[in-house]
Design a protein around this motif. Structure first.
Motif, short mmCIF file in Angstrom:
data_model
loop_
_atom_site.label_atom_id
_atom_site.label_comp_id
_atom_site.label_asym_id
_atom_site.label_seq_id
_atom_site.Cartn_x
_atom_site.Cartn_y
_atom_site.Cartn_z
N ARG A 12 -7.89 -4.01 -11.47
CA ARG A 12 -7.61 -2.62 -11.85
C ARG A 12 -6.19 -2.50 -12.39
NH1 ARG A 12 -3.42 -2.50 -10.05
NH2 ARG A 12 -2.58 -2.00 -8.00
N GLY A 17 0.83 7.22 -11.14
CA GLY A 17 0.70 7.58 -9.72
C GLY A 17 1.02 6.37 -8.86
N GLU A 18 2.31 6.02 -8.77
CA GLU A 18 2.66 4.81 -8.01
C GLU A 18 3.32 5.18 -6.68
OE1 GLU A 18 0.83 2.06 -9.00
OE2 GLU A 18 1.81 2.38 -10.94
N HIS A 19 2.89 4.48 -5.63
CA HIS A 19 3.38 4.69 -4.26
C HIS A 19 3.09 6.11 -3.76
CE1 HIS A 19 5.37 0.80 -3.46
NE2 HIS A 19 5.37 0.76 -4.78
N ASP A 21 -0.16 6.64 -2.89
CA ASP A 21 -1.45 6.49 -2.20
C ASP A 21 -1.33 6.30 -0.69
OD1 ASP A 21 -0.58 3.82 -2.30
OD2 ASP A 21 -2.59 3.03 -2.64
N TYR A 22 -0.11 6.21 -0.17
CA TYR A 22 0.06 6.25 1.29
C TYR A 22 0.97 7.42 1.66
CZ TYR A 22 4.18 3.58 -0.08
OH TYR A 22 5.34 3.17 -0.70
N CYS A 149 -0.48 -1.85 2.47
CA CYS A 149 -0.81 -1.12 1.24
C CYS A 149 -1.55 0.18 1.53
CB CYS A 149 -1.68 -2.00 0.35
SG CYS A 149 -3.25 -2.43 1.11
N GLY A 150 -1.66 1.02 0.50
CA GLY A 150 -2.46 2.25 0.58
C GLY A 150 -3.92 1.95 0.22
N MET A 152 -5.49 2.93 -2.82
CA MET A 152 -5.84 2.99 -4.25
C MET A 152 -6.64 1.78 -4.74
SD MET A 152 -3.46 3.16 -7.62
CE MET A 152 -2.31 1.86 -7.20
N ASP A 153 -6.14 0.57 -4.47
CA ASP A 153 -6.74 -0.62 -5.09
C ASP A 153 -8.18 -0.80 -4.63
OD1 ASP A 153 -4.16 -0.81 -5.88
OD2 ASP A 153 -3.69 -2.60 -4.69
N LEU A 197 2.84 -8.64 -2.59
CA LEU A 197 3.05 -7.45 -1.77
C LEU A 197 3.62 -7.83 -0.41
CD1 LEU A 197 0.01 -5.08 -2.25
CD2 LEU A 197 2.26 -4.96 -3.24
N TYR A 202 7.88 -4.23 -0.82
CA TYR A 202 6.90 -3.15 -0.70
C TYR A 202 7.02 -2.52 0.69
CZ TYR A 202 2.40 -0.71 -0.98
OH TYR A 202 1.42 0.26 -0.98
N GLY A 308 1.56 -0.75 -10.69
CA GLY A 308 1.31 -1.49 -9.45
C GLY A 308 2.45 -1.34 -8.46
N GLY A 309 2.53 -2.29 -7.54
CA GLY A 309 3.48 -2.20 -6.42
C GLY A 309 4.94 -2.33 -6.80
C1 GLA Z 1 0.04 -1.77 -4.52
C2 GLA Z 1 -0.71 -1.28 -3.28
C3 GLA Z 1 -1.29 0.09 -3.53
C4 GLA Z 1 -0.25 1.06 -4.07
C5 GLA Z 1 0.53 0.44 -5.23
C6 GLA Z 1 1.69 1.30 -5.65
O1 GLA Z 1 -0.86 -1.98 -5.56
O2 GLA Z 1 -1.75 -2.17 -2.95
O3 GLA Z 1 -1.86 0.58 -2.33
O4 GLA Z 1 0.61 1.52 -3.06
O5 GLA Z 1 1.03 -0.84 -4.89
O6 GLA Z 1 1.23 2.46 -6.25
#
Ligand code: GLA
Length: 348
Positions: A12, A17-19, A21-22, A149-150, A152-153, A197, A202, A308-309
């Motif tokens: 993906r 919309g970064e960071h 998702d948590y 991580c959040g 999203m992925d 990550l 992160y 991404g992260g």
């Molecule tokens: C990584 C994490 C996601 C998200 C992104 C930043 O991809 O796996 O959960 O936090 O970084 O948006």
């Protein structure tokens, strides 16, 4: 493998919309053409045997093993989760065929976990829906692999479909697919700098957000009022991280509206503002990546940003389809370490 249960999951790219998702906010990822396929044969014992086209030697592990920090961890963790969900009773032999480059921030690990869980669901004949599988896949990362991580992925690789972006509210997990307008492409270019990550940066950002959450007494930094945050008596770092989160969330909402309206010029402007916020407020970019983003814009992209992260990996740029080839050629001439990964847009 004969008698194997198979499943596929794409890589993906996050468009904006970064960071968030948590932190209770929205994200807008899209499925890539690069992806991976898993063939799973259940075993009566607790062994896990994984072969992958990306690695010479297969990994042999046991369901009872702790994570060791290597490429097979997502498989062991996913099989443990498949057992906990009642989809399997024992280990499995797995064969993985992947075209997702590792360490690029394109969710190779989430795709592997989700594909193993989907293959296990095939083996069981029925089971949890894709949203529940995504939540289970996040548990594997958070609890088994120790990656903070959040969601999203996992949601993106479990549910996104080609030709659309997925507008996901990570607080409620409600999502809507938004069709890409014709004539534009989201081009993913690797910076040449790899990242993990698990390398600590992160987690450091997550800890800074946790400090802000404690201060404001909420899990949802993205939903805080800007004036309230600006006036708060809070250290500079958590304050800036919070300002990134709430402004990034607002940008995703505007970007979704712009994409629906086919207004990719506005979409591009929001991507640029997102990059500036990641660079200055969330401090997750690197000078080489800033330079790649800058060249992308000089060469005619409507917008470009780190995706991404952070701290390496890829950028994503919005480019008119008819200019893509020239744009890419000129970009790679200026940035020798960069390489084209994939492009997403409207389905033909
Ligand atoms: C990584 C994490 C996601 C998200 C992104 C930043 O991809 O796996 O959960 O936090 O970084 O948006």
């Amino acid at each position: 493998m004969t008698d194997a249960f198979t499943a596929r999951a794409p890589g993906r790219v996050n468009l904006i919309g970064e960071h968030t998702d948590y932190n209770g906010g929205m994200v807008l990822p899209a499925a890539l053409a690069v992806g991976l396929e898993v063939a799973l044969v259940p075993r009566p014992d607790s062994a896990v045997a994984v072969a992958s086209n990306g690695y010479d030697a297969p990994a042999i592990r046991d369901l009872a093993d702790d994570a060791v920090g290597d490429w097979a961890d997502p498989c062991v963790g996913a099989l443990r989760e498949a057992n906990a969900l009642g989809l399997l009773r024992g280990g499995a032999t797995l064969e993985v065929q992947s075209t997702i480059p590792q360490g690029s921030g394109l969710s190779s690990s989430a795709a592997l976990i989700v594909a193993v869980l989907k293959a296990a669901r095939e083996a069981a004949g029925a089971g949890p829906d894709d949203v529940e599988l995504a939540v289970a896949a996040r548990r594997v990362e958070n609890l088994y692999m120790g990656v903070p991580c959040g969601i999203m992925d996992q949601m993106a690789v479990a549910l996104a479909t080609p030709g659309t972006a997925m507008a996901l509210d990570t607080r409620t997990l409600s999502c809507e697919l938004v069709a890409f307008p014709r004539g534009y492409e989201m081009v993913v270019v690797h910076s040449g700098l790899t990242r993990k990550l698990t390398d600590g940066r992160y987690a450091a950002r997550k800890a800074e957000c946790d400090a802000a959450k404690r201060h404001f007494g909420t899990e949802d930094l993205c939903l805080l009022d800007r004036a309230l945050v600006e006036a708060a008596e809070l250290d500079d770092i958590p304050k800036r991280r919070t300002l990134h989160c709430l402004s990034e969330h607002a940008r995703v909402q505007k970007a979704v509206a712009a994409m629906r309206a086919g207004d990719m010029a506005s979409f591009g402007t929001l991507m640029n503002a997102s990059h500036a916020s990641m660079r200055d407020l969330f401090e997750m970019s690197l000078p080489e990546i800033d330079a790649l983003v800058e060249s992308s814009l000089k060469l005619g992209a409507l917008g470009a940003r780190l995706t991404g992260g952070g701290f390496g990996g890829c950028i994503v740029a919005c480019v008119e389809t008819e200019r893509r080839e020239t744009w890419l050629k000129e970009l790679s001439a200026r940035h020798a370490r960069s390489r084209f990964i994939d492009a997403v847009g409207a389905e033909p």
